[in-house]
Design a protein around this motif. Structure first.
Motif, PDB file in Angstrom:
ATOM      1  N   LEU A 282       1.400  54.665 -53.836  1.00 56.34           N
ATOM      2  CA  LEU A 282       1.979  53.407 -53.686  1.00 56.34           C
ATOM      3  C   LEU A 282       1.053  52.215 -53.744  1.00 56.34           C
ATOM      4  CD1 LEU A 282       4.705  52.124 -53.673  1.00 56.34           C
ATOM      5  CD2 LEU A 282       4.533  52.090 -51.223  1.00 56.34           C
ATOM      6  N   LEU A 283       1.207  51.637 -54.845  1.00 54.81           N
ATOM      7  CA  LEU A 283       0.251  50.266 -54.814  1.00 54.81           C
ATOM      8  C   LEU A 283       1.231  49.058 -54.636  1.00 54.81           C
ATOM      9  CD1 LEU A 283      -2.026  48.653 -55.894  1.00 54.81           C
ATOM     10  CD2 LEU A 283      -1.215  49.094 -58.276  1.00 54.81           C
ATOM     11  N   ILE A 284       0.567  48.243 -53.640  1.00 59.90           N
ATOM     12  CA  ILE A 284       1.294  47.294 -53.003  1.00 59.90           C
ATOM     13  C   ILE A 284       0.483  45.972 -53.234  1.00 59.90           C
ATOM     14  CG2 ILE A 284       2.162  45.981 -50.692  1.00 59.90           C
ATOM     15  CD1 ILE A 284       3.792  48.452 -51.572  1.00 59.90           C
ATOM     16  N   PHE A 285       1.176  44.745 -53.456  1.00 53.43           N
ATOM     17  CA  PHE A 285       0.652  43.445 -53.449  1.00 53.43           C
ATOM     18  C   PHE A 285       1.173  42.633 -52.394  1.00 53.43           C
ATOM     19  CE2 PHE A 285      -0.543  44.750 -57.719  1.00 53.43           C
ATOM     20  CZ  PHE A 285      -1.782  44.515 -57.778  1.00 53.43           C
ATOM     21  N   VAL A 286       0.399  42.069 -51.372  1.00 55.48           N
ATOM     22  CA  VAL A 286       0.903  41.191 -50.286  1.00 55.48           C
ATOM     23  C   VAL A 286       0.349  39.788 -50.386  1.00 55.48           C
ATOM     24  CG1 VAL A 286       1.128  41.112 -48.078  1.00 55.48           C
ATOM     25  CG2 VAL A 286       0.844  43.392 -49.238  1.00 55.48           C
ATOM     26  N   GLU A 287       1.264  38.781 -50.480  1.00 53.82           N
ATOM     27  CA  GLU A 287       0.971  37.254 -50.209  1.00 53.82           C
ATOM     28  C   GLU A 287       0.610  37.116 -48.772  1.00 53.82           C
ATOM     29  OE1 GLU A 287       3.986  34.929 -52.042  1.00 53.82           O
ATOM     30  OE2 GLU A 287       3.407  35.724 -54.091  1.00 53.82           O
ATOM     31  N   VAL A 288      -0.033  36.451 -48.482  1.00 51.20           N
ATOM     32  CA  VAL A 288      -0.514  36.330 -46.869  1.00 51.20           C
ATOM     33  C   VAL A 288      -0.625  34.697 -46.758  1.00 51.20           C
ATOM     34  CG1 VAL A 288      -1.969  36.431 -45.144  1.00 51.20           C
ATOM     35  CG2 VAL A 288      -1.601  38.348 -46.616  1.00 51.20           C
ATOM     36  N   VAL A 289       0.192  34.148 -45.774  1.00 50.61           N
ATOM     37  CA  VAL A 289       0.176  32.856 -45.409  1.00 50.61           C
ATOM     38  C   VAL A 289      -0.478  32.653 -43.921  1.00 50.61           C
ATOM     39  CG1 VAL A 289       1.371  30.626 -44.955  1.00 50.61           C
ATOM     40  CG2 VAL A 289       2.114  32.020 -46.950  1.00 50.61           C
ATOM     41  N   LEU A 290      -1.422  32.006 -43.725  1.00 47.58           N
ATOM     42  CA  LEU A 290      -1.927  32.047 -42.392  1.00 47.58           C
ATOM     43  C   LEU A 290      -1.370  30.785 -41.571  1.00 47.58           C
ATOM     44  CD1 LEU A 290      -5.988  32.399 -43.243  1.00 47.58           C
ATOM     45  CD2 LEU A 290      -4.411  34.091 -42.514  1.00 47.58           C
ATOM     46  N   ASP A 291      -1.538  30.860 -40.261  1.00 46.60           N
ATOM     47  CA  ASP A 291      -0.991  29.963 -39.459  1.00 46.60           C
ATOM     48  C   ASP A 291      -1.732  28.616 -39.181  1.00 46.60           C
ATOM     49  OD1 ASP A 291      -2.932  30.446 -37.678  1.00 46.60           O
ATOM     50  OD2 ASP A 291      -1.416  31.451 -36.256  1.00 46.60           O
ATOM     51  N   ARG A 292      -3.166  28.965 -39.545  1.00 49.70           N
ATOM     52  CA  ARG A 292      -3.932  27.754 -39.629  1.00 49.70           C
ATOM     53  C   ARG A 292      -4.999  28.044 -40.554  1.00 49.70           C
ATOM     54  NH1 ARG A 292      -4.315  29.898 -35.134  1.00 49.70           N
ATOM     55  NH2 ARG A 292      -6.176  29.960 -34.823  1.00 49.70           N
ATOM     56  N   THR A 293      -5.837  26.821 -41.320  1.00 52.72           N
ATOM     57  CA  THR A 293      -6.668  27.061 -42.275  1.00 52.72           C
ATOM     58  C   THR A 293      -7.770  26.530 -41.659  1.00 52.72           C
ATOM     59  OG1 THR A 293      -5.719  25.196 -43.287  1.00 52.72           O
ATOM     60  CG2 THR A 293      -5.146  27.452 -44.530  1.00 52.72           C
ATOM     61  N   THR A 294      -8.672  26.992 -41.014  1.00 56.94           N
ATOM     62  CA  THR A 294      -9.805  26.748 -40.371  1.00 56.94           C
ATOM     63  C   THR A 294     -10.901  27.727 -40.797  1.00 56.94           C
ATOM     64  OG1 THR A 294      -9.471  27.880 -38.220  1.00 56.94           O
ATOM     65  CG2 THR A 294      -8.581  25.631 -38.482  1.00 56.94           C
ATOM     66  N   GLY A 295     -12.102  27.251 -40.823  1.00 56.24           N
ATOM     67  CA  GLY A 295     -13.159  28.237 -40.941  1.00 56.24           C
ATOM     68  C   GLY A 295     -13.182  29.402 -40.119  1.00 56.24           C
ATOM     69  N   GLU A 296     -12.872  29.200 -38.828  1.00 52.94           N
ATOM     70  CA  GLU A 296     -12.846  30.244 -37.968  1.00 52.94           C
ATOM     71  C   GLU A 296     -11.837  31.501 -38.289  1.00 52.94           C
ATOM     72  OE1 GLU A 296     -12.465  31.428 -33.149  1.00 52.94           O
ATOM     73  OE2 GLU A 296     -12.696  29.223 -33.783  1.00 52.94           O
ATOM     74  N   VAL A 297     -10.649  30.711 -38.530  1.00 52.57           N
ATOM     75  CA  VAL A 297      -9.316  31.628 -39.023  1.00 52.57           C
ATOM     76  C   VAL A 297      -9.777  32.396 -40.318  1.00 52.57           C
ATOM     77  CG1 VAL A 297      -6.979  31.794 -39.545  1.00 52.57           C
ATOM     78  CG2 VAL A 297      -7.721  30.147 -37.696  1.00 52.57           C
ATOM     79  N   PHE A 298     -10.447  31.891 -41.172  1.00 53.55           N
ATOM     80  CA  PHE A 298     -10.728  32.562 -42.497  1.00 53.55           C
ATOM     81  C   PHE A 298     -11.629  33.627 -42.191  1.00 53.55           C
ATOM     82  CE2 PHE A 298     -10.008  28.242 -44.935  1.00 53.55           C
ATOM     83  CZ  PHE A 298      -8.769  28.734 -45.321  1.00 53.55           C
ATOM     84  N   GLU A 299     -12.865  33.248 -41.393  1.00 59.38           N
ATOM     85  CA  GLU A 299     -13.681  34.386 -41.048  1.00 59.38           C
ATOM     86  C   GLU A 299     -13.256  35.324 -40.498  1.00 59.38           C
ATOM     87  OE1 GLU A 299     -17.180  32.369 -39.204  1.00 59.38           O
ATOM     88  OE2 GLU A 299     -17.140  30.970 -40.633  1.00 59.38           O
ATOM     89  N   ASP A 300     -12.289  35.422 -39.397  1.00 62.53           N
ATOM     90  CA  ASP A 300     -11.846  36.130 -38.572  1.00 62.53           C
ATOM     91  C   ASP A 300     -10.960  37.187 -39.334  1.00 62.53           C
ATOM     92  OD1 ASP A 300     -13.185  35.523 -36.280  1.00 62.53           O
ATOM     93  OD2 ASP A 300     -11.357  34.462 -35.557  1.00 62.53           O
ATOM     94  N   PHE A 301      -9.894  36.362 -40.398  1.00 60.02           N
ATOM     95  CA  PHE A 301      -9.093  37.188 -41.129  1.00 60.02           C
ATOM     96  C   PHE A 301      -9.965  38.311 -41.935  1.00 60.02           C
ATOM     97  CE2 PHE A 301      -6.505  37.655 -45.093  1.00 60.02           C
ATOM     98  CZ  PHE A 301      -5.441  38.198 -44.591  1.00 60.02           C
ATOM     99  N   ALA A 302     -11.115  37.644 -42.933  1.00 57.17           N
ATOM    100  CA  ALA A 302     -11.779  38.261 -43.562  1.00 57.17           C
ATOM    101  C   ALA A 302     -12.388  39.453 -43.039  1.00 57.17           C
ATOM    102  CB  ALA A 302     -12.884  37.324 -44.292  1.00 57.17           C
ATOM    103  N   ALA A 303     -12.990  39.464 -41.883  1.00 60.24           N
ATOM    104  CA  ALA A 303     -13.547  40.458 -40.955  1.00 60.24           C
ATOM    105  C   ALA A 303     -12.594  41.566 -40.929  1.00 60.24           C
ATOM    106  CB  ALA A 303     -14.327  40.044 -39.777  1.00 60.24           C
ATOM    107  N   ALA A 304     -11.405  41.165 -40.604  1.00 55.40           N
ATOM    108  CA  ALA A 304     -10.170  42.028 -40.198  1.00 55.40           C
ATOM    109  C   ALA A 304      -9.945  43.044 -41.447  1.00 55.40           C
ATOM    110  CB  ALA A 304      -8.890  41.496 -39.557  1.00 55.40           C
ATOM    111  N   VAL A 305      -9.815  42.148 -42.999  1.00 55.35           N
ATOM    112  CA  VAL A 305      -9.523  42.932 -43.929  1.00 55.35           C
ATOM    113  C   VAL A 305     -10.465  43.733 -44.174  1.00 55.35           C
ATOM    114  CG1 VAL A 305      -9.428  42.359 -46.432  1.00 55.35           C
ATOM    115  CG2 VAL A 305      -8.103  40.962 -45.025  1.00 55.35           C
ATOM    116  N   ARG A 306     -11.882  43.646 -44.175  1.00 56.36           N
ATOM    117  CA  ARG A 306     -12.987  44.351 -44.346  1.00 56.36           C
ATOM    118  C   ARG A 306     -12.629  45.665 -43.432  1.00 56.36           C
ATOM    119  NH1 ARG A 306     -15.882  39.260 -44.065  1.00 56.36           N
ATOM    120  NH2 ARG A 306     -16.130  38.610 -46.371  1.00 56.36           N
ATOM    121  N   ARG A 307     -12.302  45.631 -42.561  1.00 61.58           N
ATOM    122  CA  ARG A 307     -12.150  46.781 -41.754  1.00 61.58           C
ATOM    123  C   ARG A 307     -10.875  47.854 -41.963  1.00 61.58           C
ATOM    124  NH1 ARG A 307     -13.224  42.832 -37.669  1.00 61.58           N
ATOM    125  NH2 ARG A 307     -11.123  42.959 -36.935  1.00 61.58           N
TER     126      ARG A 307
END
Length: 155
Positions: A68-93
């Motif tokens: 099953l191939l899935i595409f997901v749009e994700v909206v963040l609650d805040r767009t700050t550098g820290e949130v971007f970095e934390d989200f990206a790190a979680a995605v890589r895991r």
């Protein structure tokens, strides 16, 4: 490095290698009308200059329980550098996530993921994706048919 740094022979080599990364140097030389020594040197230079970044085996997703191939749009609650970095790190895991792209427009990230089936996706969504840092909202698109899927870049 710009595409203009490639000559016609380099482009031919790259086209053949994209189609068959396991081709022998001798066969590659034959298909590109070069000597084996010249072919070897050019491919080495293409690797050293970063045009060739690696080689991989392409797997049949269904045969490895990832049909099953899935595409997901994700909206963040805040767009700050820290949130971007934390989200990206979680995605890589998250091994289910094959690609994740920050995009401009009505949402922040577009994720491409592969899972076994909808039940597995439900688990991934509830246990992993929505618990990632900063995730406010997601929209899921399940792929019904893959019309075109390639890793070969036009040269």
């Amino acid at each position: 490095m710009a595409m203009s740094a490639l000559d016609d022979t380099d482009r031919r080599l790259l086209r053949v290698l994209q189609a068959d990364g396991r081709i022998t140097n001798a066969e590659l030389a034959k298909r590109c009308n070069l000597s084996p020594a010249a072919t070897f040197d050019r491919v080495r230079r293409l690797r050293e200059r970063g045009f060739i970044t690696g080689y991989a085996a392409l797997l049949d997703p269904a045969k490895v329980d990832r049909a099953l191939l899935i595409f997901v749009e994700v909206v963040l609650d805040r767009t700050t550098g820290e949130v971007f970095e934390d989200f990206a790190a979680a995605v890589r895991r998250a091994p289910e996530i094959l690609e994740c792209h920050m995009v401009a427009g009505g949402f922040d990230y577009l994720i491409k993921a592969r899972v076994r089936d909808m039940e597995a996706y439900r688990g991934f969504l509830g246990d992993i994706l929505v618990k990632m840092p900063g995730v406010r909202e997601t929209r899921t698109y399940a792929v019904l048919e893959e019309v075109k899927s390639t890793v070969q870049l036009p040269l």
